[in-house]
Design a protein around this motif. Sequence first.
Motif, PDB file in Angstrom:
ATOM      1  N   THR A   1       3.553  -2.305 -31.676  1.00 41.18           N
ATOM      2  CA  THR A   1       3.497  -0.843 -31.793  1.00 41.18           C
ATOM      3  C   THR A   1       4.376  -0.161 -30.744  1.00 41.18           C
ATOM      4  O   THR A   1       4.259   1.041 -30.535  1.00 41.18           O
ATOM      5  CB  THR A   1       2.043  -0.341 -31.666  1.00 41.18           C
ATOM      6  N   GLY A   2       5.240  -0.936 -30.068  1.00 40.44           N
ATOM      7  CA  GLY A   2       6.172  -0.378 -29.101  1.00 40.44           C
ATOM      8  C   GLY A   2       5.583  -0.102 -27.730  1.00 40.44           C
ATOM      9  O   GLY A   2       6.242   0.477 -26.879  1.00 40.44           O
ATOM     10  N   GLN A   3       4.347  -0.526 -27.499  1.00 42.79           N
ATOM     11  CA  GLN A   3       3.691  -0.208 -26.233  1.00 42.79           C
ATOM     12  C   GLN A   3       4.024  -1.226 -25.148  1.00 42.79           C
ATOM     13  O   GLN A   3       4.288  -2.385 -25.420  1.00 42.79           O
ATOM     14  CB  GLN A   3       2.187  -0.133 -26.432  1.00 42.79           C
ATOM     15  N   PHE A   4       3.994  -0.737 -23.897  1.00 40.69           N
ATOM     16  CA  PHE A   4       4.218  -1.586 -22.734  1.00 40.69           C
ATOM     17  C   PHE A   4       3.349  -1.096 -21.585  1.00 40.69           C
ATOM     18  O   PHE A   4       2.878   0.047 -21.586  1.00 40.69           O
ATOM     19  CB  PHE A   4       5.698  -1.572 -22.312  1.00 40.69           C
TER      20      PHE A   4
ATOM     21  N   PRO B   1       7.866  -7.626 -22.784  1.00 38.20           N
ATOM     22  CA  PRO B   1       8.166  -7.285 -24.178  1.00 38.20           C
ATOM     23  C   PRO B   1       7.255  -6.150 -24.626  1.00 38.20           C
ATOM     24  O   PRO B   1       6.128  -6.023 -24.140  1.00 38.20           O
ATOM     25  CB  PRO B   1       7.844  -8.576 -24.936  1.00 38.20           C
ATOM     26  N   THR B   2       7.724  -5.340 -25.545  1.00 36.36           N
ATOM     27  CA  THR B   2       6.851  -4.321 -26.116  1.00 36.36           C
ATOM     28  C   THR B   2       5.956  -4.996 -27.158  1.00 36.36           C
ATOM     29  O   THR B   2       6.290  -6.053 -27.695  1.00 36.36           O
ATOM     30  CB  THR B   2       7.654  -3.190 -26.791  1.00 36.36           C
TER      31      THR B   2
ATOM     32  N   ALA C   1       3.318  -7.464 -16.927  1.00 38.17           N
ATOM     33  CA  ALA C   1       2.223  -8.062 -17.677  1.00 38.17           C
ATOM     34  C   ALA C   1       2.697  -8.342 -19.092  1.00 38.17           C
ATOM     35  O   ALA C   1       3.704  -7.816 -19.533  1.00 38.17           O
ATOM     36  CB  ALA C   1       1.042  -7.105 -17.694  1.00 38.17           C
ATOM     37  N   LYS C   2       1.972  -9.166 -19.804  1.00 36.63           N
ATOM     38  CA  LYS C   2       2.299  -9.437 -21.205  1.00 36.63           C
ATOM     39  C   LYS C   2       2.248  -8.140 -21.984  1.00 36.63           C
ATOM     40  O   LYS C   2       1.647  -7.168 -21.549  1.00 36.63           O
ATOM     41  CB  LYS C   2       1.302 -10.436 -21.783  1.00 36.63           C
ATOM     42  N   ALA C   3       2.865  -8.147 -23.150  1.00 40.27           N
ATOM     43  CA  ALA C   3       2.917  -6.943 -23.985  1.00 40.27           C
ATOM     44  C   ALA C   3       1.543  -6.318 -24.106  1.00 40.27           C
ATOM     45  O   ALA C   3       0.568  -6.992 -24.398  1.00 40.27           O
ATOM     46  CB  ALA C   3       3.469  -7.275 -25.365  1.00 40.27           C
ATOM     47  N   GLY C   4       1.466  -5.039 -23.842  1.00 39.23           N
ATOM     48  CA  GLY C   4       0.201  -4.333 -23.892  1.00 39.23           C
ATOM     49  C   GLY C   4      -0.532  -4.392 -22.567  1.00 39.23           C
ATOM     50  O   GLY C   4      -1.282  -3.521 -22.235  1.00 39.23           O
TER      51      GLY C   4
ATOM     52  N   TYR D   1      12.322  -4.997 -25.143  1.00 35.62           N
ATOM     53  CA  TYR D   1      11.858  -5.256 -23.784  1.00 35.62           C
ATOM     54  C   TYR D   1      11.963  -3.987 -22.961  1.00 35.62           C
ATOM     55  O   TYR D   1      12.787  -3.120 -23.241  1.00 35.62           O
ATOM     56  CB  TYR D   1      12.702  -6.352 -23.119  1.00 35.62           C
ATOM     57  N   VAL D   2      11.112  -3.901 -21.940  1.00 39.40           N
ATOM     58  CA  VAL D   2      11.145  -2.776 -21.019  1.00 39.40           C
ATOM     59  C   VAL D   2      11.264  -3.357 -19.617  1.00 39.40           C
ATOM     60  O   VAL D   2      10.540  -4.285 -19.259  1.00 39.40           O
ATOM     61  CB  VAL D   2       9.882  -1.895 -21.150  1.00 39.40           C
TER      62      VAL D   2
END
Length: 73
Positions: free
Chosen positions: A54-57, A50-51, A4-7, A35-36
Amino acid sequence: MCGAKAGGPDASTIKPGETTIQGQVTRGGEPVTGYVRLLDATGEFTAEVPTSATGQFRFYAAEGTWTVRALVP
């Protein structure tokens, strides 16, 4: 099995049999953008997101065994 898109999308859209894999990438306590990747039980690439700033994925995937790999500078 999808990325999914970031977040990611709203968690209320999860369907039965799906798993939510989410987290935050940090270095020294600070969020890191990058990226994760999501790898399946055999180590094969499945998805990449992409994260957020805030670095979230977040990934939504089928139930199973997964590996998450962060690709950051």
